[in-house]
Design an enzyme around this catalytic site. Sequence first.
Site, PDB file in Angstrom:
ATOM      1  CG  ASP A   8      -0.618   3.396   5.884  1.00 45.21           C
ATOM      2  OD1 ASP A   8      -1.092   4.057   4.949  1.00 45.21           O
ATOM      3  OD2 ASP A   8      -0.440   3.859   7.025  1.00 45.21           O
ATOM      4  CG  ASP A  39      -1.795   1.253   1.253  1.00 47.06           C
ATOM      5  OD1 ASP A  39      -2.471   1.526   0.249  1.00 47.06           O
ATOM      6  OD2 ASP A  39      -1.782   1.943   2.285  1.00 47.06           O
ATOM      7  CD  GLU A  65      -5.178   1.555  -3.302  1.00 47.97           C
ATOM      8  OE1 GLU A  65      -6.096   1.103  -2.612  1.00 47.97           O
ATOM      9  OE2 GLU A  65      -4.545   2.582  -3.016  1.00 47.97           O
TER      10      GLU A  65
END
Length: 169
Positions: free
Chosen positions: A144, A7, A71
């Site tokens: 996170d 992330d 992501e």
Amino acid sequence: MRVFGIDCGTEVTGFGVVEWAGSKREPCLVCKALGGIQLPKAKSLPIRLELVYRELRERLAQWQPDVVAVEEVFYSVNAKSALKLGQVRGVALLAAACEGLPVAEYAPLRIKQSVVGYGLAKKEQVQFMVQRLLKLEELPQPADAADALAIAICHIHTAQTLELQGASR
């Protein structure tokens, strides 16, 4: 299958390692590692990017994943923030490439849909479901790291679906 989720963040870059164990009929998700790479605000951007790169390379070498899941870039109102995030993301992709690992990318909505069942879920909902799916005693911290675990889980769910579809043809 072992998946290393990342992330990307400009303050903290989360990572998580999830392994798919068990059988096709009864899969078992196992959290192998999680954490966050804290980026010191007082340091220049090139120094922070080098830190992310070095830390990710070390973790990738340590955990020997089969794939890295990241992501996809999302569009932000603040162009400067989006650019910085894109630079961190580029470093993460470079670290994976330098380790010779394939990279899978997922949209934020798809990750949340896969883990929570709702594409507009809040961070707290993602943390809660990651805790449940991985049978963790506590909520994964930092947030996170929970997001990185969610990205890894999303990849495993996607791989399971594709494998089942291939088996049914």
